[in-house]
Design a protein around this motif. Structure first.
Motif, short mmCIF file in Angstrom:
data_model
loop_
_atom_site.label_atom_id
_atom_site.label_comp_id
_atom_site.label_asym_id
_atom_site.label_seq_id
_atom_site.Cartn_x
_atom_site.Cartn_y
_atom_site.Cartn_z
N GLU A 40 0.83 -1.21 0.00
CA GLU A 40 0.00 0.00 0.00
C GLU A 40 0.86 1.26 0.00
OE1 GLU A 40 -2.25 -0.92 3.48
OE2 GLU A 40 -3.87 -1.87 2.33
N ASP A 41 1.97 1.23 0.73
CA ASP A 41 2.84 2.40 0.83
C ASP A 41 3.46 2.79 -0.52
OD1 ASP A 41 2.31 2.48 3.51
OD2 ASP A 41 4.20 1.55 4.12
N VAL A 42 3.56 1.84 -1.44
CA VAL A 42 4.20 2.12 -2.73
C VAL A 42 3.29 2.93 -3.66
CG1 VAL A 42 3.41 0.07 -4.01
CG2 VAL A 42 5.66 1.04 -4.49
N ILE A 43 1.99 2.93 -3.41
CA ILE A 43 1.04 3.53 -4.36
C ILE A 43 1.34 4.99 -4.69
CG2 ILE A 43 -1.39 4.18 -4.68
CD1 ILE A 43 -2.15 1.52 -3.34
N PRO A 44 1.60 5.86 -3.69
CA PRO A 44 1.86 7.28 -4.03
C PRO A 44 3.13 7.49 -4.86
CG PRO A 44 1.38 7.02 -1.69
CD PRO A 44 1.59 5.65 -2.23
N ALA A 79 0.59 5.36 -12.24
CA ALA A 79 -0.75 4.89 -12.59
C ALA A 79 -1.00 3.54 -11.94
CB ALA A 79 -0.89 4.76 -14.11
N LEU A 80 -2.27 3.21 -11.78
CA LEU A 80 -2.68 1.90 -11.27
C LEU A 80 -3.59 1.22 -12.29
CD1 LEU A 80 -3.62 2.58 -7.53
CD2 LEU A 80 -1.43 1.79 -8.44
N GLU A 81 -3.32 -0.04 -12.56
CA GLU A 81 -4.21 -0.85 -13.38
C GLU A 81 -5.39 -1.26 -12.52
OE1 GLU A 81 -5.71 -4.64 -15.04
OE2 GLU A 81 -4.61 -4.39 -13.16
N ASP A 82 -6.50 -1.68 -13.16
CA ASP A 82 -7.74 -1.96 -12.44
C ASP A 82 -7.57 -2.93 -11.28
OD1 ASP A 82 -9.02 -0.23 -14.11
OD2 ASP A 82 -10.00 -1.77 -15.33
N SER A 83 -6.75 -3.97 -11.47
CA SER A 83 -6.59 -4.99 -10.42
C SER A 83 -6.00 -4.40 -9.15
CB SER A 83 -5.71 -6.15 -10.92
OG SER A 83 -4.40 -5.69 -11.23
N ALA A 84 -5.22 -3.33 -9.28
CA ALA A 84 -4.61 -2.67 -8.12
C ALA A 84 -5.48 -1.53 -7.60
CB ALA A 84 -3.22 -2.14 -8.48
N SER A 85 -6.04 -0.73 -8.50
CA SER A 85 -6.83 0.42 -8.06
C SER A 85 -8.10 -0.02 -7.34
CB SER A 85 -7.19 1.32 -9.24
OG SER A 85 -7.99 0.64 -10.18
N ALA A 86 -8.65 -1.18 -7.72
CA ALA A 86 -9.89 -1.65 -7.10
C ALA A 86 -9.70 -1.99 -5.63
CB ALA A 86 -10.41 -2.87 -7.85
N ILE A 87 -8.47 -2.34 -5.25
CA ILE A 87 -8.24 -2.74 -3.86
C ILE A 87 -7.15 -1.91 -3.18
CG2 ILE A 87 -9.03 -5.10 -4.23
CD1 ILE A 87 -6.15 -6.00 -4.46
N ASP A 88 -6.65 -0.89 -3.87
CA ASP A 88 -5.60 -0.03 -3.30
C ASP A 88 -4.44 -0.84 -2.75
OD1 ASP A 88 -6.82 2.46 -3.84
OD2 ASP A 88 -8.15 2.21 -2.13
N SER A 89 -3.97 -1.78 -3.55
CA SER A 89 -2.85 -2.63 -3.14
C SER A 89 -2.09 -3.06 -4.40
CB SER A 89 -3.37 -3.86 -2.39
OG SER A 89 -2.30 -4.70 -2.02
N ASP A 108 9.53 2.83 -19.94
CA ASP A 108 10.31 4.05 -20.23
C ASP A 108 10.14 5.11 -19.14
OD1 ASP A 108 11.27 2.99 -22.68
OD2 ASP A 108 9.40 3.57 -23.66
N GLY A 109 10.20 4.67 -17.89
CA GLY A 109 10.13 5.59 -16.77
C GLY A 109 8.73 5.83 -16.23
N HIS A 110 7.72 5.29 -16.88
CA HIS A 110 6.33 5.41 -16.42
C HIS A 110 5.98 4.15 -15.65
CE1 HIS A 110 1.88 5.44 -16.65
NE2 HIS A 110 2.02 6.75 -16.65
N LEU A 111 5.72 4.29 -14.34
CA LEU A 111 5.52 3.14 -13.47
C LEU A 111 4.03 2.88 -13.24
CD1 LEU A 111 8.27 3.75 -10.75
CD2 LEU A 111 8.47 2.70 -13.02
#
Length: 286
Positions: free
Chosen positions: A75-79, A83-93, A101-104
Motif C-alpha cells: 500500500e505504501d508504494v502507491i503514491p 498509474a494503477l491498473e484496475d486490479s490494483a486500483s480496485a483494492i488499493d494494493s 520508459d520511466g512510467h511506473l
C-alpha cells in the motif's frame, strides 16, 4: 537443454526485481529458470529496503523493467507510482510494478491468482469464511472473495483500524480474535507459519481447523506450513500459498516479457524453484 541459448549478461540485459521485508528465493529461482528455458536476455534479483521511495526511484531511474512488491510495501508504494491498473486500483494494493520508459504502473497479480484459485476449487459462494489478516494481501483475498460472490465472512484482525476498515470496505464482519468463531472456509493471510520467527505458529486453533471444510493458507514459504500440515492431517480440502505464488508469478512474467509460458514450462520452473527453496531451508536448519 534450452531451446534457445540465453545471452550472457550484458548492457542490454533487462533487470527485474522484488522488494520485500523478507526476500524469498522463489521468485528469483522461478523467473530466472523461465528466462533460461526461453533464452531471454533478462535477469531477476530479490532485494529488501528500509527506504522505499529511494528504491522505487531506482526502479524508474535505472530502467528496471519490473518489480514485485511484497509485505509490507503493497500500500505504501502507491503514491510513488504514475498509474494503477484496475486490479490494483480496485483494492488499493500493489504487488507488481511495470516500468515503461520511466512510467511506473501498479498491478495486483495476487488478486488475479486468488480469484482463479477460488474458482478452480468450486467453493459455493454461500460458504461463510474467516479471513485472518488485514494487510495488502488480505485486501486482495477479500476482494477476490467478494467478486466471487461471497457475502458471509469475518475479517479477523487485532488491528482496530485496518481490520474494521477492510470489513466495511467489502461488507463483511470484523472480529479482533478467533475466540468462539468457526467457519467452513478459513483463510490465513498473516505471516504466521512463514519462514522466519513465526514459522512454528499455527494461524488457527486446531478445533477451528477441524470444524472447517476448506483451508487456504496464503503463506508460500514454506509450502507446508503448520496450518497446511494440520489441515491435511484432518482431511480438509487445501489451497496453498505455493499455488498462489506460482500463478501470480506467471502473471508477472507475462507483464514483464510479453510472453505467456506454456503449462509444462510453468510446472518445470515451479518444481525447480520449490526444490531449491526446500533444500536451502533444510541447510539453514542444520
Amino acid at each position: 537443454m534450452t531451446s534457445t541459448q540465453k545471452p550472457l549478461i550484458g548492457p542490454k540485459t533487462r533487470l527485474c526485481m522484488s522488494l520485500s521485508a523478507r526476500p524469498s528465493p522463489f521468485g528469483t529461482r522461478f523467473h530466472n529458470k523461465m528466462y533460461e528455458e526461453l533464452g531471454l536476455d533478462f535477469v531477476y534479483k530479490a532485494f529488501s529496503t528500509t527506504d522505499l521511495p529511494a528504491a522505487i526511484g531506482g526502479v524508474r531511474a535505472l530502467g528496471i523493467r519490473g518489480c514485485a512488491i511484497s509485505m509490507p510495501f503493497k500500500e505504501d508504494v502507491i503514491p510513488l507510482l504514475d498509474a494503477l491498473e484496475d486490479s490494483a486500483s480496485a483494492i488499493d494494493s500493489v504487488n507488481t510494478i511495470v516500468n515503461d520508459d520511466g512510467h511506473l504502473t501498479g498491478y495486483n497479480t495476487d488478486y488475479i491468482a486468488i480469484y482463479d484459485l477460488l474458482a478452480a476449487a468450486k467453493i459455493d459462494p454461500s460458504t461463510p469464511f474467516l479471513l485472518r489478516g488485514s494487510g495488502g494481501m488480505a485486501k486482495a483475498v477479500a476482494a477476490a472473495l467478494k467478486n466471487s460472490g461471497h457475502e458471509k465472512g469475518t475479517i479477523v484482525a487485532r488491528n482496530e483500524k485496518t481490520g474494521p476498515a477492510l470489513a466495511d470496505l467489502y461488507g463483511f464482519d470484523w472480529a479482533p480474535t478467533t475466540d468462539g468463531l468457526t467457519a467452513p472456509l478459513i483463510i490465513n493471510v498473516t505471516p504466521m507459519g512463514m519462514q522466519g520467527p513465526e514459522a512454528e505458529m499455527l494461524a488457527f486453533d486446531e478445533e477451528i481447523i477441524k470444524a472447517s471444510d476448506y483451508v487456504f493458507d496464503v503463506v508460500a514459504m514454506p509450502a507446508e506450513t503448520p496450518l497446511m500440515q494440520t489441515a491435511e492431517k484432518h482431511g480438509k480440502t487445501c489451497i496453498s500459498g505455493a499455488e498462489v505464488i506460482v500463478l501470480q508469478a506467471v502473471e508477472q512474467f507475462e507483464l514483464y516479457t510479453g510472453i505467456r509460458p506454456e503449462r509444462a514450462l510453468i510446472e518445470k520452473a515451479s518444481a525447480f524453484s520449490h526444490a531449491v527453496a526446500r533444500e536451502e531451508r533444510l541447510q539453514s536448519l542444520k
